[in-house]
Scaffold this active site. Structure first.
Site, mmCIF file in Angstrom:
data_model
loop_
_atom_site.group_PDB
_atom_site.id
_atom_site.type_symbol
_atom_site.label_atom_id
_atom_site.label_comp_id
_atom_site.label_asym_id
_atom_site.label_seq_id
_atom_site.Cartn_x
_atom_site.Cartn_y
_atom_site.Cartn_z
ATOM 1 N N GLU A 20 33.166 37.595 49.466
ATOM 2 C CA GLU A 20 32.223 36.700 49.771
ATOM 3 C C GLU A 20 31.066 37.052 49.482
ATOM 4 O OE1 GLU A 20 34.926 34.452 53.022
ATOM 5 O OE2 GLU A 20 33.531 35.629 53.981
ATOM 6 N N ASP A 69 39.276 43.082 68.066
ATOM 7 C CA ASP A 69 39.254 44.287 67.095
ATOM 8 C C ASP A 69 39.249 45.380 67.956
ATOM 9 O OD1 ASP A 69 38.843 42.294 65.200
ATOM 10 O OD2 ASP A 69 36.759 42.893 64.711
ATOM 11 N N GLY A 93 31.699 42.480 76.292
ATOM 12 C CA GLY A 93 31.793 42.084 74.920
ATOM 13 C C GLY A 93 31.762 40.515 74.861
HETATM 14 C C1 LIG Z 1 31.191 40.009 58.006
HETATM 15 C C2 LIG Z 1 32.425 39.402 58.584
HETATM 16 C C3 LIG Z 1 33.042 38.599 58.073
HETATM 17 C C4 LIG Z 1 34.294 38.042 58.874
HETATM 18 N N1 LIG Z 1 34.884 36.962 58.569
HETATM 19 C C5 LIG Z 1 35.872 36.437 59.311
HETATM 20 C C6 LIG Z 1 36.946 35.417 58.844
HETATM 21 O O1 LIG Z 1 36.506 34.666 57.648
HETATM 22 N N2 LIG Z 1 37.872 34.897 59.741
HETATM 23 C C7 LIG Z 1 38.294 35.655 60.605
HETATM 24 O O2 LIG Z 1 39.392 35.228 61.329
HETATM 25 N N3 LIG Z 1 37.500 36.595 60.993
HETATM 26 C C8 LIG Z 1 36.588 37.091 60.369
HETATM 27 N N4 LIG Z 1 35.941 38.235 60.691
HETATM 28 C C9 LIG Z 1 36.405 39.057 61.791
HETATM 29 C C10 LIG Z 1 36.129 38.626 63.327
HETATM 30 O O3 LIG Z 1 34.846 38.367 63.327
HETATM 31 C C11 LIG Z 1 36.513 39.594 64.326
HETATM 32 O O4 LIG Z 1 37.645 39.873 64.325
HETATM 33 C C12 LIG Z 1 36.173 39.185 65.720
HETATM 34 O O5 LIG Z 1 34.680 38.818 65.603
HETATM 35 C C13 LIG Z 1 36.592 39.943 66.853
HETATM 36 O O6 LIG Z 1 36.212 39.621 68.001
HETATM 37 P P1 LIG Z 1 35.853 40.414 69.268
HETATM 38 O O7 LIG Z 1 35.994 39.491 70.387
HETATM 39 O O8 LIG Z 1 37.006 41.674 69.192
HETATM 40 O O9 LIG Z 1 34.677 41.356 68.810
HETATM 41 P P2 LIG Z 1 33.147 40.776 68.285
HETATM 42 O O10 LIG Z 1 33.267 39.354 68.178
HETATM 43 O O11 LIG Z 1 32.825 41.926 67.311
HETATM 44 O O12 LIG Z 1 32.649 40.937 69.742
HETATM 45 C C14 LIG Z 1 32.361 42.108 70.227
HETATM 46 C C15 LIG Z 1 31.072 42.061 71.508
HETATM 47 O O13 LIG Z 1 30.963 43.197 72.113
HETATM 48 C C16 LIG Z 1 29.380 43.527 72.069
HETATM 49 N N5 LIG Z 1 29.528 45.112 72.494
HETATM 50 C C17 LIG Z 1 30.094 46.103 71.869
HETATM 51 N N6 LIG Z 1 30.157 47.197 72.638
HETATM 52 C C18 LIG Z 1 29.417 46.929 73.853
HETATM 53 C C19 LIG Z 1 29.180 47.630 74.941
HETATM 54 N N7 LIG Z 1 29.645 49.143 75.049
HETATM 55 N N8 LIG Z 1 28.647 47.069 75.934
HETATM 56 C C20 LIG Z 1 28.343 45.606 75.821
HETATM 57 N N9 LIG Z 1 28.610 44.921 74.903
HETATM 58 C C21 LIG Z 1 29.288 45.390 73.765
HETATM 59 C C22 LIG Z 1 28.900 43.353 70.739
HETATM 60 O O14 LIG Z 1 27.534 43.041 71.041
HETATM 61 C C23 LIG Z 1 29.624 42.010 70.526
HETATM 62 O O15 LIG Z 1 28.819 41.159 71.065
HETATM 63 C C24 LIG Z 1 34.654 38.749 60.016
HETATM 64 C C25 LIG Z 1 33.991 39.958 60.258
HETATM 65 C C26 LIG Z 1 32.868 40.223 59.803
HETATM 66 C C27 LIG Z 1 32.075 41.437 60.212
#
Ligand SMILES: Cc1cc2nc3c(=O)[nH]c(=O)nc-3n(C[C@H](O)[C@H](O)[C@H](O)COP(=O)(O)OP(=O)(O)OC[C@H]3O[C@@H](n4cnc5c(N)ncnc54)[C@H](O)[C@@H]3O)c2cc1C
Length: 411
Positions: free
Chosen positions: A171, A300, A11
């Site tokens: 939003e 997440d 990810g």
């Molecule tokens: C519409 C929206 C608005 C948001 N607004 C805010 C905000 O204003 N402020 C804030 O703090 N947070 C906000 N968030 C939440 C924030 O974006 C998330 O908490 C954050 O992106 C989590 O990061 P992460 O690295 O856990 O996952 P993500 O950023 O979701 O990244 C996960 C990555 O894993 C990859 N992946 C998944 N499964 C696989 C697999 N099996 N193999 C290879 N790759 C894989 C995906 O392609 C992705 O690139 C928002 C979320 C959304 C959806």
């Protein structure tokens, strides 16, 4: 491509990318795998869905970001299997890699609470393709209404229902109301977009439930001022192609957006570890899973207990956890000597529309123009590449002055 890496990261979102950068700075050997080729700035995704920004403004190739770190390899592939016992992962293109340390940062998807049949009728907003689909639905509805003669069909086409009044729902509702009342006026000869209806439906008793009640109240009033009807304590019973049933009422609507719930990526089931009811891996205080001190789940995808509750699904949580586990790996810190992960809460914010936002940092609360200005500045600063900052700054300036949205092309 080598088959064994010191650290494999699944990810390239906020969590995975921050871990990769930190390890890359220390010249650690890392493989980062993402099923897409870009890092997505999800907090601005709603602006792509509502034609304010173009996809490339908020998505950056992961290779481009990590090119400064030669010890970090990047591949675009989907991880489908994780074997804890053999310390290996397998991808959809049938490649197998071995690791010493594994960081899982696969994010979340939307949850329809057992009603998965609603997904095609009420898309959620997590990826660029989700955003483009929603944008197309919104703009196409106006194009179809222009051809219609039946007023009830025009009304259904120009009624928008957003389910869930967290930051994304708020939003989206604010931006769609602005499209209807500002962007599209004078664009059509048969219909008046200002007659559009936007509903924001929430099961709880206030919008933005994670914020102070005063900010929730202010947000509701601001939304109502720009034409959004806020329905609180309202539960969606059914969604069909014709509209949404809320309690005993039916709202004819051809556009429904789902912003109501999250569930973790199903890949976590591969870990055979304890999951919470959202399917997130329950992690220990060092973000590792029980019994495997070299396997970390962050962002997440993880359920990290913080007092009586779990840490929220926010970008700073994922980013801070990414940096924290990278430090443990870099220093090779054994399980017994690891300090606990501590989340530094720098506040939360949500924007409601032009010049309107709410923000909360500890006990400090702010609403209105200065909160909105801070929202703009903070989001610009958090973008990964300078190029994106410049493009978005000028897009916003143009929209602020002209009330226009530059990314309205559909096919
Ligand atoms: C519409 C929206 C608005 C948001 N607004 C805010 C905000 O204003 N402020 C804030 O703090 N947070 C906000 N968030 C939440 C924030 O974006 C998330 O908490 C954050 O992106 C989590 O990061 P992460 O690295 O856990 O996952 P993500 O950023 O979701 O990244 C996960 C990555 O894993 C990859 N992946 C998944 N499964 C696989 C697999 N099996 N193999 C290879 N790759 C894989 C995906 O392609 C992705 O690139 C928002 C979320 C959304 C959806």
């Amino acid at each position: 491509m080598k088959k064994k890496f010191d650290t494999i990261i699944i990810g390239g979102g906020f969590g995975g990318l921050n871990a990769a950068i930190k390890l890359g700075q220390k010249k650690k050997e890392v493989l980062i795998i993402d099923k897409s080729n870009h890092h997505l700035f999800q907090p601005l995704l709603y602006q792509v869905a509502t034609a304010g920004l173009s996809p490339a403004d908020i998505a950056t190739p992961i290779r481009e970001i990590l090119k400064k770190y030669p010890s970090v390899s990047v591949i675009m592939d989907e991880v489908q299997k994780i074997n804890k016992e053999t310390s290996t992962i397998e991808t959809s293109s049938e490649h197998k890699f071995e690791f010493n340390n594994l960081i899982i940062a696969t994010g979340a998807r939307h949850s329809y609470f057992g009603n998965d049949q609603w997904e095609s009728l009420a898309p959620g907003l997590k990826s660029l393709s989700d955003a483009l689909k929603i944008r197309e639905n919104i703009l196409k509805s106006y194009e179809l209404s222009e051809l219609e003669t039946d007023q009830s069909k025009i009304d259904a086409l120009t009624t928008f229902v957003i389910v869930g009044a967290g930051p994304t729902g708020v939003e989206m509702a604010g931006a769609i109301a602005e499209i209807a009342t500002k962007t599209l006026t004078k664009n059509f000869s048969n219909i008046d977009p200002r007659r559009s209806k936007v509903y924001l439906v929430e099961g709880g008793d206030r919008v933005l439930s994670a914020f102070h009640p005063k900010l929730s109240e202010r947000t509701k009033k601001d939304l109502e001022k720009i034409g959004v009807t806020v329905l609180l304590k309202s539960f969606v019973k059914d969604i069909s192609e014709e509209g949404v049933t809320i309690g005993d009422n039916f709202i004819p609507a051809r556009n429904v957006v789902w912003a109501a719930g999250n569930k973790a990526n199903p890949i976590l089931k591969e870990l055979n570890c304890e999951l919470d009811k959202m399917g997130r891996a329950i992690v220990e205080k060092d973000c590792s899973i029980k019994g495997h001190s070299n396997i970390f789940v962050i962002g997440d995808a993880s359920a990290f207990q913080n007092g009586n509750t779990f840490l929220p699904g926010l970008a700073p949580v994922a980013a801070q956890q990414g940096k924290y586990v990278a430090r443990l790996i870099k220093n090779n810190t054994p399980k017994g000597k690891r300090d606990n992960f501590k989340y530094l809460d720098k506040g939360t914010m949500a924007t409601i529309g032009k010049s309107k936002a709410v923000m909360q940092v500890g006990h400090f609360k702010m609403a209105g123009f200065f909160a909105w200005l801070s929202w703009c500045l903070i989001h610009l600063l958090f973008l990964v590449l300078f190029r994106n900052r410049v493009f978005i700054f000028f897009d916003w300036l143009y929209s602020y002055i002209t009330e226009q949205r530059g990314a309205r092309l559909i096919k």
